[in-house]
Design a protein around this motif. Structure first.
Motif, PDB file in Angstrom:
ATOM      1  N   LEU A 269       9.201 -45.075   7.509  1.00  0.00           N
ATOM      2  CA  LEU A 269       9.906 -44.164   8.426  1.00  0.00           C
ATOM      3  C   LEU A 269       9.068 -42.916   8.694  1.00  0.00           C
ATOM      4  O   LEU A 269       8.564 -42.292   7.760  1.00  0.00           O
ATOM      5  CB  LEU A 269      11.256 -43.772   7.836  1.00  0.00           C
ATOM      6  N   HIS A 270       8.933 -42.571   9.957  1.00  0.00           N
ATOM      7  CA  HIS A 270       8.240 -41.339  10.352  1.00  0.00           C
ATOM      8  C   HIS A 270       9.074 -40.631  11.414  1.00  0.00           C
ATOM      9  O   HIS A 270       9.506 -41.244  12.388  1.00  0.00           O
ATOM     10  CB  HIS A 270       6.848 -41.644  10.910  1.00  0.00           C
ATOM     11  N   ILE A 271       9.318 -39.338  11.212  1.00  0.00           N
ATOM     12  CA  ILE A 271      10.053 -38.527  12.179  1.00  0.00           C
ATOM     13  C   ILE A 271       9.231 -37.274  12.456  1.00  0.00           C
ATOM     14  O   ILE A 271       8.744 -36.627  11.527  1.00  0.00           O
ATOM     15  CB  ILE A 271      11.443 -38.116  11.644  1.00  0.00           C
ATOM     16  N   TRP A 272       9.069 -36.947  13.719  1.00  0.00           N
ATOM     17  CA  TRP A 272       8.298 -35.761  14.069  1.00  0.00           C
ATOM     18  C   TRP A 272       8.861 -35.150  15.352  1.00  0.00           C
ATOM     19  O   TRP A 272       9.716 -35.729  16.015  1.00  0.00           O
ATOM     20  CB  TRP A 272       6.816 -36.100  14.215  1.00  0.00           C
ATOM     21  N   THR A 273       8.366 -33.965  15.678  1.00  0.00           N
ATOM     22  CA  THR A 273       8.834 -33.236  16.861  1.00  0.00           C
ATOM     23  C   THR A 273       7.730 -33.155  17.901  1.00  0.00           C
ATOM     24  O   THR A 273       6.602 -32.760  17.575  1.00  0.00           O
ATOM     25  CB  THR A 273       9.282 -31.806  16.479  1.00  0.00           C
ATOM     26  N   ILE A 274       8.040 -33.532  19.129  1.00  0.00           N
ATOM     27  CA  ILE A 274       7.078 -33.414  20.227  1.00  0.00           C
ATOM     28  C   ILE A 274       7.066 -31.978  20.733  1.00  0.00           C
ATOM     29  O   ILE A 274       6.026 -31.350  20.897  1.00  0.00           O
ATOM     30  CB  ILE A 274       7.427 -34.390  21.363  1.00  0.00           C
ATOM     31  N   THR A 275       8.249 -31.457  21.003  1.00  0.00           N
ATOM     32  CA  THR A 275       8.431 -30.058  21.353  1.00  0.00           C
ATOM     33  C   THR A 275       9.847 -29.684  20.941  1.00  0.00           C
ATOM     34  O   THR A 275      10.609 -30.535  20.480  1.00  0.00           O
ATOM     35  CB  THR A 275       8.210 -29.816  22.861  1.00  0.00           C
ATOM     36  N   SER A 276      10.207 -28.430  21.063  1.00  0.00           N
ATOM     37  CA  SER A 276      11.521 -27.981  20.600  1.00  0.00           C
ATOM     38  C   SER A 276      12.641 -28.821  21.218  1.00  0.00           C
ATOM     39  O   SER A 276      12.722 -28.964  22.438  1.00  0.00           O
ATOM     40  CB  SER A 276      11.724 -26.509  20.969  1.00  0.00           C
ATOM     41  N   GLY A 277      13.470 -29.400  20.363  1.00  0.00           N
ATOM     42  CA  GLY A 277      14.611 -30.173  20.826  1.00  0.00           C
ATOM     43  C   GLY A 277      14.319 -31.611  21.192  1.00  0.00           C
ATOM     44  O   GLY A 277      15.232 -32.342  21.588  1.00  0.00           O
ATOM     45  N   LEU A 278      13.059 -32.049  21.078  1.00  0.00           N
ATOM     46  CA  LEU A 278      12.702 -33.434  21.406  1.00  0.00           C
ATOM     47  C   LEU A 278      12.025 -34.074  20.197  1.00  0.00           C
ATOM     48  O   LEU A 278      10.855 -33.829  19.923  1.00  0.00           O
ATOM     49  CB  LEU A 278      11.774 -33.488  22.623  1.00  0.00           C
ATOM     50  N   HIS A 279      12.793 -34.889  19.473  1.00  0.00           N
ATOM     51  CA  HIS A 279      12.307 -35.511  18.247  1.00  0.00           C
ATOM     52  C   HIS A 279      12.007 -36.990  18.453  1.00  0.00           C
ATOM     53  O   HIS A 279      12.669 -37.658  19.257  1.00  0.00           O
ATOM     54  CB  HIS A 279      13.348 -35.359  17.133  1.00  0.00           C
ATOM     55  N   SER A 280      11.015 -37.491  17.712  1.00  0.00           N
ATOM     56  CA  SER A 280      10.620 -38.898  17.784  1.00  0.00           C
ATOM     57  C   SER A 280      10.735 -39.554  16.415  1.00  0.00           C
ATOM     58  O   SER A 280      10.648 -38.876  15.386  1.00  0.00           O
ATOM     59  CB  SER A 280       9.184 -39.033  18.291  1.00  0.00           C
ATOM     60  N   LEU A 281      10.905 -40.853  16.453  1.00  0.00           N
ATOM     61  CA  LEU A 281      11.037 -41.613  15.208  1.00  0.00           C
ATOM     62  C   LEU A 281      10.366 -42.975  15.362  1.00  0.00           C
ATOM     63  O   LEU A 281      10.416 -43.592  16.432  1.00  0.00           O
ATOM     64  CB  LEU A 281      12.513 -41.805  14.859  1.00  0.00           C
ATOM     65  N   SER A 282       9.750 -43.439  14.284  1.00  0.00           N
ATOM     66  CA  SER A 282       9.248 -44.823  14.226  1.00  0.00           C
ATOM     67  C   SER A 282       9.540 -45.352  12.828  1.00  0.00           C
ATOM     68  O   SER A 282       9.500 -44.595  11.848  1.00  0.00           O
ATOM     69  CB  SER A 282       7.744 -44.888  14.525  1.00  0.00           C
ATOM     70  N   CYS A 283       9.864 -46.631  12.745  1.00  0.00           N
ATOM     71  CA  CYS A 283      10.120 -47.217  11.440  1.00  0.00           C
ATOM     72  C   CYS A 283      10.085 -48.742  11.525  1.00  0.00           C
ATOM     73  O   CYS A 283      10.091 -49.307  12.629  1.00  0.00           O
ATOM     74  CB  CYS A 283      11.478 -46.761  10.889  1.00  0.00           C
TER      75      CYS A 283
END
Length: 345
Positions: A269-283
């Motif tokens: 699982l990986h979660i990160w932020t592209i910019t404020s209020g826009l989050h991404s996830l991969s798993c």
């Protein structure tokens, strides 16, 4: 193994997930959910607010710079210099919002939204540099206190306070959860504190003749600015280092994904932020090997729907069958080199 009943009551077909050459059943599914109308509307409001704030700050900046030189007050000069940095900060913030709207390209696959974070980092570093300059000048003035025209200092700093109050109130109506907007807001808020410091210093000097008060309150304001600047730099660096968002609970993400009857386990699982209020996830998600392609599509739809409710705007889910030899690590390591596979000759 018989798959558990799906929440989505679709009739299964005889199509199974694609089998790769290594004998592993995978499916890569990617969902790029475009920002909602409210998110776009928020950016438009932010641009309008920043434009108005810039016009106000830039107009009064000239008056305060001249006043600072005339009165000889460090508190007023530091306030004037900070107001100049505010104008530059607001201009960069506005530019970042404009650039951030550019569409994604083959070279910038996530678009230019991360540019807002770069500007926020620059604004935060600027706050720290300004604070260091104020403290340095204050120490020099403790050693050789100059003559200060307190009346002019009081009048101009009071006008500056009114201007900053108007701008702060204006910007407070924007999206201060946006790091780019927040960094600009903190610039103006720190400038407001500078105006308050100049007023306090002028009154103290007029009542008690304590010329050192000018330098003392300047140091106090500088320390407050350091605190704000450090927070912005820390948050911006965290995002640029692909750190997990502070407002996303990973345990809730895992529990939500694992709660689906056709999810056996979740890993990598990986979660990160592209910019404020826009989050991404991969798993990676382990599912029963007997799932059909149609059932997998239904599962994908269910999981992405749940992730959107948890604040994940962009998700990449890789489905793997329970026959696939996978890592048991929750967060798998990322290597700089691709794995080497042995080939029979």
């Amino acid at each position: 193994m018989t798959p558990k009943p799906l929440q989505d009551s679709k009739q299964p077909t005889d199509v199974h997930p694609n089998a790769h050459g290594h004998g592993n059943n995978h499916r890569h599914e990617d969902a790029d959910h475009s920002p909602s109308h409210s998110h776009s509307h928020s950016h438009t409001d932010n641009q309008r607010i920043i434009t108005i704030a810039f016009a106000i700050i830039a107009s009064y900046m000239i008056v305060e710079v001249i006043g600072g030189y005339i009165t000889g007050s460090l508190a007023l000069l530091s306030d004037a210099g900070h107001m100049f940095s505010d104008a530059v900060s607001l201009a960069m913030t506005l530019f970042a919002f404009i650039i951030g709207k550019k569409s994604a390209t083959s070279h910038k696959t996530f678009g230019y939204r991360r540019f807002e974070i770069l500007i926020a980092l620059i604004n935060g570093l600027t706050l720290l540099i300004i604070s260091a300059g104020i403290i340095y000048e204050a120490v020099l003035r403790f050693q050789q206190p100059p003559q200060i025209a307190t009346t002019g200092m009081l009048v101009i700093s009071t006008i500056g306070l009114i201007v900053n109050l108007v701008v702060v109130k204006l910007m407070h109506g924007g999206d201060t959860d946006n790091l780019n907007m927040k960094s600009a807001y903190l610039h103006v808020l720190s400038d407001l504190l500078g105006s308050v410091a100049a007023i306090i210093a002028a009154i103290v000097i007029m009542l008690f003749g304590w010329v050192w008060a000018d330098a003392a309150v300047s140091i106090l304001v500088a320390l407050l600015i350091v605190r704000s600047g450090y927070a912005v730099v820390k948050n911006a660096a965290h995002i640029l280092m692909e750190g997990a968002p502070n407002d996303i609970d990973q345990s809730v993400i895992i529990q939500t994904l694992s709660a689906h009857p056709n999810v056996l386990s979740v890993h990598d699982l990986h979660i990160w932020t592209i910019t404020s209020g826009l989050h991404s996830l991969s798993c990676h998600i382990i599912v029963p090997s007997s799932l059909t392609l149609q059932q997998t599509d239904a599962l994908l739809s269910d999981l992405q729907h749940e992730l959107q409710h948890l604040g994940i705007g962009h998700s990449t889910l890789q489905f793997e069958s329970d026959l696939h030899a996978h890592s048991a690590q929750f967060n798998c390591g990322i290597t700089s080199k691709p794995p080497v596979h042995a080939h029979a000759h």
